[in-house]
Scaffold this active site. Sequence first.
Site, PDB file in Angstrom:
ATOM      1  CE1 TYR A 143      -3.253  -2.738  -0.049  1.00 46.39           C
ATOM      2  CE2 TYR A 143      -3.793  -2.287   2.229  1.00 46.39           C
ATOM      3  CZ  TYR A 143      -4.011  -2.998   1.059  1.00 46.39           C
ATOM      4  OH  TYR A 143      -4.979  -3.960   1.018  1.00 46.39           O
ATOM      5  CE  LYS A 194       0.279 -16.847  -2.286  1.00 45.44           C
ATOM      6  NZ  LYS A 194      -0.225 -18.226  -2.558  1.00 45.44           N
ATOM      7  CG  ASP A 227      -2.782 -19.688  -0.761  1.00 47.97           C
ATOM      8  OD1 ASP A 227      -1.914 -19.639   0.129  1.00 47.97           O
ATOM      9  OD2 ASP A 227      -2.636 -20.382  -1.788  1.00 47.97           O
ATOM     10  CG  ASP A 251      -7.222  -4.449   3.851  1.00 48.30           C
ATOM     11  OD1 ASP A 251      -8.208  -4.404   4.595  1.00 48.30           O
ATOM     12  OD2 ASP A 251      -7.069  -3.693   2.868  1.00 48.30           O
ATOM     13  CG  ASP A 255     -12.401  -6.508   6.376  1.00 53.40           C
ATOM     14  OD1 ASP A 255     -12.072  -5.947   7.439  1.00 53.40           O
ATOM     15  OD2 ASP A 255     -12.867  -5.894   5.395  1.00 53.40           O
TER      16      ASP A 255
END
Length: 371
Positions: A143, A194, A227, A251, A255
């Site tokens: 970001y 990852k 994942d 993020d 959520d």
Amino acid sequence: MSTKRSLLLLPGDGIGPEVMRQVRRVIDWYARKRGIEFAVEEGLVGGCSYDAHGTPLTDETMARALAVDAVLLAAVGGPKWDNLGFDKRPEAGLLRLRKEMELFANLRPAKVFDALVDASTLKPDVVRGLDIMIVRELTGGVYFGEPRGITDLPNGERRGVNTQVYDTHEIHRVARVAFELARKRGNKVCSSDKGNVMESGLLWRQEVIALHKAEYQDVELSHMLADAAAMQLVRNPKQFDVIVTDNLFGDILSDEASMLTGSIGMLPSASLGATDANGKRKALYEPVHGSAPDIAGRDLANPIAMFLSFAMALRWSFDLQAEADVLENAVENVLNTGLRTGDIMQPGMAKVSTSVMADSILREMDKVAAA
Ligand code: NAD
């Protein structure tokens, strides 16, 4: 010189002032009933600050936020300010706070209260007793990484670029928060990355392992690809205690985890910065929900996310663990009696207003503290 613990309250917009008003009563309760005094200041952030001062956060309020022990923010935003330029929008005030306070660790607990187990979309058995914490890196990664932007290509196409980048110290400081948290909870950290396809993820994993080896061998550490973590969070979320991950994956995973509880009006969060030479940490506590303009001003909002955010402040900024327990246990007991605000209403329960929910929790705090 005052030795009081200092708090800056930023009620913000929409339901913000309504839920913050109730937190003030909780703060007063601690002074009256437990002799724990806070020096409380209040300021403007978001749309209300824009209306008063032409900016979503004044330099003066920013300076106050940097000076106090903890900032408690309710929510910002609303349709009235939706068409302002980006730097005037209510959210810009929030982003400035996070940036200038250098809040690099975002803590999002996902706890399922027994009384609300049916509010989750998952089967009760999967979520009953769930109590996990996601620690998301908040100031680095893709970001913020450079280069970034959209460029025109000679062939007439366009290219969008963002850069995922982490340095050792950024990984260590957020992982340290996760290990310290785990020691006060279930003593397990799962680090998610990852590393199979991204060098930044490989470095993340290597550095978490190095820090663990050097300082936190007493904490159980595991690793999971992001994942796979997304899958495991809905398959068997109770296997986790603390999950630490980068800004992008955090993020998404935070959520996902919060929705395991099924009720946005119940979810608190904390954002922490570095510890200074005096052992003090910059910290901002806020509910996960927004300003809920659809119900604002009608005494309908659920104040519990705001209360639980204050409980996190008691825990993480003031090290008042037993006092945080009083508030959290009172919330749980009141839910067990069947009181519900509209957002968590279930058949057979009693629907109450913001103020009646707060009254009930305050009364219950008396009982819990006396027990
Ligand atoms: P929202 O969280 O404000 O509301 C989503 C839904 O949940 C609404 O139906 C609302 O009534 C309900 N809800 C939220 N909190 C509740 C509570 N405490 N009690 C009862 N019901 C509650 O999200 P949104 O509608 O997408 O956004 C509304 C405004 O809030 C927008 O301006 C948005 O930018 C802003 N927002 C601010 C923050 C923040 O301040 N951190 C976060 C998200 C959204």
